[in-house]
Design a protein around this motif. Structure first.
Motif, PDB file in Angstrom:
ATOM      1  N   GLN A  59      -1.648  -1.360   9.123  1.00 41.34           N
ATOM      2  CA  GLN A  59      -1.554  -2.645   8.549  1.00 41.34           C
ATOM      3  C   GLN A  59      -0.483  -2.847   7.902  1.00 41.34           C
ATOM      4  N   TYR A  60      -0.308  -1.999   6.823  1.00 43.84           N
ATOM      5  CA  TYR A  60       0.900  -2.070   5.944  1.00 43.84           C
ATOM      6  C   TYR A  60       2.236  -1.658   6.767  1.00 43.84           C
ATOM      7  N   ASN A  61       2.085  -0.893   7.661  1.00 42.79           N
ATOM      8  CA  ASN A  61       3.323  -0.389   8.284  1.00 42.79           C
ATOM      9  C   ASN A  61       3.847  -1.950   9.063  1.00 42.79           C
ATOM     10  N   ARG A  62       2.797  -2.582   9.773  1.00 38.83           N
ATOM     11  CA  ARG A  62       3.292  -3.850  10.476  1.00 38.83           C
ATOM     12  C   ARG A  62       3.800  -4.769   9.467  1.00 38.83           C
ATOM     13  N   ARG A  63       3.194  -4.974   8.162  1.00 34.29           N
ATOM     14  CA  ARG A  63       3.490  -6.081   7.341  1.00 34.29           C
ATOM     15  C   ARG A  63       5.067  -5.482   6.741  1.00 34.29           C
TER      16      ARG A  63
END
Length: 373
Positions: free
Chosen positions: A313-317
């Motif tokens: 999720q952090y990577n996508r954000r």
């Protein structure tokens, strides 16, 4: 009063004066390194030792210059200027920390310039903590360099303190760029916390009055780190890592020894001697940033579905934020770099305990090779 306080005056008896060492890991930055050493030798409270671990091929010539032009001003300061056993910033720092005998190690970048009373003020904070609840701390950075008696001119990159150039004449903004600017304003909301709650914690300690305003932080900025000697030597840097997140990983472990603080006094200037990166380097920088982020979370958080989900999720954000930045700047290098490591990030998070480090190292090497080619 805890470490989030706003500063109380310490009226207790004068504590024992602590000693400090300057420790620098360097590579191919001779001129700015010599400036950094010169500023350290002009402190109101001098170091008892200066330790330099140099990975440059001409390290012996730089050592000779330092010992002939800087060291003689204070002959009682011990010098250890050695070639790097391994060209890796984490390994070089560990090599240097092993040589420290002073109470506090100042692990600065080779382009971090200290104001004359920087060491004095930092040591006062450590000295106000006789129970040794502070593991490490950093000061604020200044917007400009200290006065340099050894030079009449200091070249300061525009990005780190020189006056901004006059604004360009206004021009019509394309709708493409306008969308990017709108998205860029959402970056802080988009990215969210860098670490999950189980890793993003403060150390539960109550500190004595320190005479200055401080707050606990997640990690120290690599250019301005200071640690108690036992922390520097007891929590070595992970030598699988270099340049990105290695200080975060080390500080998260070092919190077992005490608090990691920021002192609200601007005492150092980061000259940023590396210069401007090109687009290929920018892409690889973001790639390494996200790979290292995944490695830290995997190493300290374990192989769990929750940790894997958080990292993805952090990577996508981050990629969404980089897309916004790229649209605004008309340069998608950071976005491309983040996109290129998606498969490797997933593999790091799902690989067995005896494999994830090798996956990380291989992914970083491939990115470096692509950037160099």
């Amino acid at each position: 009063m805890d470490a989030a306080g706003t500063g109380l005056h310490n009226d207790s008896a004068a504590p024992r004066q602590l000693t400090w060492a300057l420790m620098i890991a360097t590579y191919n930055r001779r001129d700015t390194l010599l400036r950094t050493l010169d500023f350290a030798m002009r402190q109101t409270r001098l170091p008892i030792e200066i330790i330099v671990i140099d990975g440059s091929s001409d390290w012996a010539q730089t050592r000779q210059t330092a010992l002939e032009t800087i060291a003689p001003r204070h002959p009682h300061v011990r010098w250890e200027y050695r070639p790097a056993n391994r060209l890796n910033v984490s390994a070089q720092r560990n090599q240097g920390f092993a040589l420290v005998t002073a109470d506090v190690a100042f692990a600065l970048d080779d382009d971090t310039w200290m104001f004359p009373d920087a060491a004095e003020r930092i040591l006062r904070v450590y000295e106000a903590d006789p129970e040794r609840k502070i593991a490490g701390l950093m000061p604020l950075l200044t917007g400009g360099p200290p006065a340099d008696p050894a030079a009449t001119a200091i070249v300061v990159p525009a990005a780190v303190g020189a006056p901004s150039p006059p604004p360009s004449p206004p021009r019509a903004e394309s709708s493409f760029k306008g969308i990017g600017r709108h998205l860029q304003r959402m970056n802080d909301l988009v990215k969210g916390p860098m670490l999950p709650p189980e890793l993003n914690r403060t150390t539960n300690v109550v500190l004595p009055p320190l005479g200055t305003s401080v707050n606990q932080v997640q990690a120290l900025h690599g250019c301005r780190m200071t640690f108690r000697k036992e922390v520097a030597q007891g929590y070595p840097f992970d030598e699988n890592m270099q340049y990105l997140h290695e200080e975060t990983e080390m500080c998260l472990r070092a919190k077992a020894a005490g608090a990691i603080l920021q002192v609200h006094e601007p005492l150092m200037f980061h000259a940023k001697a590396a210069g401007q990166l090109n687009s290929r380097s920018n892409a690889n920088q973001r790639r390494r940033w996200l790979l290292s982020h995944a490695y830290v979370c995997r190493k300290l958080g374990g192989r769990t579905d929750a940790m894997h989900r958080f990292v993805c999720q952090y990577n996508r954000r981050m990629r969404l934020a980089d897309l916004a930045y790229g649209l605004a700047k008309r340069n998608l290098a950071f976005y491309r770099g983040g996109k290129s490591c998606w498969a490797d990030v997933n593999t790091i998070m799902t690989a067995p305990d005896d494999r994830y480090a090798a996956v990380y190292i291989d992914a970083v090497k491939r990115g470096n090779a692509q950037a160099a080619g």
